[in-house]
Scaffold this motif. Structure first.
Motif, PDB file in Angstrom:
ATOM      1  N   PRO A  80     -24.750   5.081  -0.272  1.00  0.00           N
ATOM      2  CA  PRO A  80     -26.389   4.915  -0.583  1.00  0.00           C
ATOM      3  C   PRO A  80     -27.236   5.383   0.842  1.00  0.00           C
ATOM      4  CG  PRO A  80     -25.081   3.084  -0.601  1.00  0.00           C
ATOM      5  CD  PRO A  80     -23.915   4.171  -0.494  1.00  0.00           C
ATOM      6  N   LEU A  82     -29.858   6.355   1.290  1.00  0.00           N
ATOM      7  CA  LEU A  82     -31.334   5.916   1.507  1.00  0.00           C
ATOM      8  C   LEU A  82     -31.549   4.622   1.858  1.00  0.00           C
ATOM      9  CD1 LEU A  82     -33.487   7.799  -1.313  1.00  0.00           C
ATOM     10  CD2 LEU A  82     -32.744   8.630   1.070  1.00  0.00           C
ATOM     11  N   SER A  83     -30.642   3.770   1.879  1.00  0.00           N
ATOM     12  CA  SER A  83     -30.576   2.429   2.082  1.00  0.00           C
ATOM     13  C   SER A  83     -30.942   1.971   3.483  1.00  0.00           C
ATOM     14  CB  SER A  83     -29.246   1.387   1.679  1.00  0.00           C
ATOM     15  OG  SER A  83     -28.299   1.986   2.221  1.00  0.00           O
ATOM     16  N   VAL A  84     -30.764   2.954   4.290  1.00  0.00           N
ATOM     17  CA  VAL A  84     -30.806   3.021   5.779  1.00  0.00           C
ATOM     18  C   VAL A  84     -32.038   3.793   6.371  1.00  0.00           C
ATOM     19  CG1 VAL A  84     -28.248   2.240   6.451  1.00  0.00           C
ATOM     20  CG2 VAL A  84     -29.277   4.705   6.685  1.00  0.00           C
ATOM     21  N   LEU A  85     -32.869   4.289   5.340  1.00  0.00           N
ATOM     22  CA  LEU A  85     -33.951   5.062   5.662  1.00  0.00           C
ATOM     23  C   LEU A  85     -34.877   4.183   6.337  1.00  0.00           C
ATOM     24  CD1 LEU A  85     -35.018   7.735   5.030  1.00  0.00           C
ATOM     25  CD2 LEU A  85     -35.924   7.178   2.811  1.00  0.00           C
ATOM     26  N   LYS A  86     -35.362   3.316   5.994  1.00  0.00           N
ATOM     27  CA  LYS A  86     -36.482   2.433   6.447  1.00  0.00           C
ATOM     28  C   LYS A  86     -36.015   1.904   7.974  1.00  0.00           C
ATOM     29  CE  LYS A  86     -38.441  -1.160   4.541  1.00  0.00           C
ATOM     30  NZ  LYS A  86     -39.031  -2.147   3.353  1.00  0.00           N
ATOM     31  N   GLU A  91     -35.775  -0.122  13.054  1.00  0.00           N
ATOM     32  CA  GLU A  91     -34.715  -0.287  14.030  1.00  0.00           C
ATOM     33  C   GLU A  91     -34.290   0.339  15.106  1.00  0.00           C
ATOM     34  OE1 GLU A  91     -31.629  -2.462  11.834  1.00  0.00           O
ATOM     35  OE2 GLU A  91     -33.239  -3.090  10.625  1.00  0.00           O
ATOM     36  N   GLY A 118     -43.009   0.512  -0.849  1.00  0.00           N
ATOM     37  CA  GLY A 118     -42.223  -0.705   0.046  1.00  0.00           C
ATOM     38  C   GLY A 118     -41.831   0.229   1.138  1.00  0.00           C
ATOM     39  N   PHE A 119     -42.462   1.346   1.758  1.00  0.00           N
ATOM     40  CA  PHE A 119     -42.166   2.188   2.908  1.00  0.00           C
ATOM     41  C   PHE A 119     -43.412   2.345   3.651  1.00  0.00           C
ATOM     42  CE2 PHE A 119     -38.821   3.274  -0.429  1.00  0.00           C
ATOM     43  CZ  PHE A 119     -37.810   2.973   0.305  1.00  0.00           C
ATOM     44  N   ARG A 120     -43.570   1.470   4.546  1.00  0.00           N
ATOM     45  CA  ARG A 120     -44.748   1.482   5.077  1.00  0.00           C
ATOM     46  C   ARG A 120     -44.368   2.565   6.583  1.00  0.00           C
ATOM     47  NH1 ARG A 120     -45.142  -1.958   9.822  1.00  0.00           N
ATOM     48  NH2 ARG A 120     -47.322  -1.995  10.820  1.00  0.00           N
ATOM     49  N   HIS A 121     -45.500   3.276   6.848  1.00  0.00           N
ATOM     50  CA  HIS A 121     -45.455   4.293   7.862  1.00  0.00           C
ATOM     51  C   HIS A 121     -44.447   5.093   7.859  1.00  0.00           C
ATOM     52  CE1 HIS A 121     -49.180   2.141   8.858  1.00  0.00           C
ATOM     53  NE2 HIS A 121     -48.748   1.479   9.902  1.00  0.00           N
ATOM     54  N   MET A 122     -43.945   5.467   6.828  1.00  0.00           N
ATOM     55  CA  MET A 122     -42.543   6.376   6.753  1.00  0.00           C
ATOM     56  C   MET A 122     -42.987   7.834   6.526  1.00  0.00           C
ATOM     57  SD  MET A 122     -39.457   6.064   4.371  1.00  0.00           S
ATOM     58  CE  MET A 122     -40.043   7.030   2.706  1.00  0.00           C
TER      59      MET A 122
END
Ligand SMILES: Cc1cc2nc3c(=O)[nH]c(=O)nc-3n(C[C@H](O)[C@H](O)[C@H](O)COP(=O)(O)OP(=O)(O)OC[C@H]3O[C@@H](n4cnc5c(N)ncnc54)[C@H](O)[C@@H]3O)c2cc1C
Ligand code: SF4
Lengths: 282, 227
Positions: A80, A82-86, A91, A118-122
């Motif tokens: 997965p 994409l699970s660490v995309l944000k 971080e 659900g992806f602010r400033h991405m």
């Protein structure tokens, strides 16, 4: 049928660094792209699939060349990414992130860019998407069964896995090679892959895979302006060796054939599911 | 000029903060619209008629003022938008059960999508600044294709929960394990285990993000074209 989706150019290529070429899956295009990106300040991180214990696939934000190299090679199991995309943005504070993924993961990335609920400033921080060709994937225990039961190799001993020439290949750390017919792996396929009609990661900036090029080389599509610019940069600064892609029977023709098989087979499954009242992505 | 009103019901104002968190883009947005009402940032006392009314917060069914405002904004808006989780899906207010001072009788909260018909709903706690700008821009330009998922969400997703990706995706043999749901979750209520989402129900605040983002539920056509 449109086998490959839109693209600007297609070539065969491999990473110029011969030491690295030994560690990568095919021509090492993904690794080359991220290393080139990090070393030339076009990327400050990349979302990749690293290897966990017993050849598990673990999503990871790689911010160094070592981490990119460590993640080279195909894991034939869902990872997965994409699970660490944000996380990469929050971080790790990355502002120029590269993303590698299978076609479905590239589609998911595109959706999250077009509709970033659900992806602010991405949006402006995804600098490059690299898609890898994909026919189907396996759940971890599916891959494990193929390797352990069918190939007789312990997961801990796996050095590399590969699919090619109609077979699933297991290479051990001790230099052995085991293989089984691809047909015998079908029972372990992830069934959700059967509604996917994208073989060559049609929405990526750059897509790459093994089919269509000789062993140790990759077929590479530059699809977007960004992708083409990136790829040209890699070639110009000596990260890649290239040659024209073979149009013939073992080149693009074969690639188109496989892409169309995937498309028509899975379109049938989609139609079938609709017919019996099961949901499909709309 | 397109007139826009921002109305706050039971909410934390985070959705408006998210709208203003667009920095320089906010000026473009404000330049393209006429903000006719917003208690937090402007003086107007009466909700006027407007092309777009953005409502954040859920409706307290036990508070007649809130109920009147809900009816009122429906009448006054050409396009009524449920902005953010509380308005769209109830969000954290789904857990309200009354009994607190100074209004122990205020116990029942519903998203505005369940109280009056909303044209569009944006899930998220808060929705990203980019998606709010995207929606307003599409509404101004009449880009119905872009707006379709929000209109769908307003109709069919008022009871969102982390369980959505289990029931609508995993249980339907559609999950391919991309992890997008987990990344979109604002409370990290989704862990990926063996390539599948695992919902930590005690942590889920029912904001609707994961279900909206999952490409195996809805895959708008405009996503599938390379730009
Ligand atoms: C499940 C699967 C099926 C595939 N099927 C085909 C096929 O049918 N035909 C074809 O031509 N190619 C296929 N590929 C692609 C091929 O195996 C190589 O990944 C691709 O050619 C890239 O090689 P490379 O040498 O450029 O990459 P490398 O430089 O070795 O880098 C590979 C990159 O891919 C990432 N990665 C590895 N496994 C995964 C995973 N499971 N999910 C997401 N990212 C991952 C790694 O993090 C790494 O960054 C498939 C890949 C996968 C994962
Ligand atoms: S977002 Fe991806 S991982 Fe999550 S439910 Fe949908 S397909 Fe599965």
């Amino acid at each position: 049928m449109d086998a490959f989706g839109n693209y600007k150019s297609v070539i065969s290529a491999r990473i110029a660094d011969k030491a690295v070429l030994k560690k990568v899956q095919d021509g090492g295009i993904v690794t080359a792209a991220f290393v080139y990106g990090l070393e030339n300040n076009l990327l400050d991180g990349a979302v990749v699939a690293s290897v966990g214990e017993e050849f598990r696939a673990v999503p990871k934000v790689a911010t160094t060349v070592e981490e990119i190299l460590e993640a080279a090679g195909t894991k034939y199991t869902t990872c997965p990414n994409l699970s660490v995309l944000k996380q990469a943005i929050r971080e790790y504070g990355c502002e120029k992130v590269g993303v590698v993924g299978t076609p479905c993961q590239i589609i998911a990335t595109r959706k999250s860019l077009k509709y970033p609920v659900g992806f602010r400033h991405m949006n402006d921080k995804i600098a490059l998407t690299v898609g890898i060709f994909c026919m189907e994937n396996f759940p971890y225990n599916g891959m494990k069964t193929i390797v352990e039961e069918h190939c007789g190799v312990k997961m801990d001993d796996v050095a590399k896995l590969d699919i090619g020439k109609g077979k699933f290949w297991t290479y051990t750390k001790w230099g052995e090679t085991k293989s089984i017919k691809l047909a015998d792996t079908h029972p372990y396929e992830q069934i959700a892959c059967h509604v996917c009609t994208d073989y060559t990661a049609e929405l990526a900036d750059i897509s790459t895979g093994s089919v269509g090029s000789p062993d140790g080389w990759s077929t590479v599509f530059a699809r977007t302006e960004k992708g083409e610019e990136f790829l040209n940069g890699m070639v110009e600064s000596g990260y890649l060796e290239t040659k024209p892609v073979n149009e013939g029977k073992f080149g693009l023709e074969l690639l188109a054939k496989l892409a169309n098989i995937k498309k028509s087979k899975n379109q049938k499954e989609i139609d079938h599911r609709k017919e019996i009242g099961l949901p499909v992505p709309y | 000029m397109v007139t826009v009103a921002h109305v706050q019901l039971s909410s934390c104002c985070g959705c408006l903060v998210s709208l203003t968190d667009t920095y320089e883009k906010l000026l473009d947005v404000l330049g393209a619209i006429d903000l006719v009402y917003s208690q937090t940032i402007a003086d107007a006392r009466e909700i006027p008629e407007a092309d777009i009314i953005l409502v954040e917060g859920s409706v307290c069914l036990d508070d007649h003022h809130a109920m009147e405002i809900a009816q009122d904004v429906r009448k006054k808006a050409k396009i009524l938008v449920a902005l953010g989780a509380c308005a769209a899906t109830g969000g954290i207010t789904r857990f309200c059960r009354g009994g607190q001072m100074s209004k122990p009788i205020h116990s029942s909260f519903s998203p505005i999508t369940e109280v009056v018909k909303c044209d569009l709903a944006i899930p998220g706690c808060p929705p990203s600044p980019e998606i709010i700008v995207g929606l307003i821009t599409a509404a101004i330009e009449g880009d119905m294709e872009y707006l379709a998922p929000f209109s769908e969400f307003a109709k069919n997703n008022t009871e969102a929960c982390g369980c959505d990706v289990i029931e609508k995706v995993v249980n339907k043999s559609l999950c391919m394990g991309c992890g997008c749901c987990a990344a979109s979750c604002p409370t990290r209520a989704i862990e990926m285990v063996e390539g599948r989402p695992l919902i930590l129900n005690e942590v889920c605040i029912k904001c609707g993000c994961c279900g909206f983002q999952c490409p195996r539920i809805e895959l708008p056509k405009n996503v599938m074209v390379l730009e």
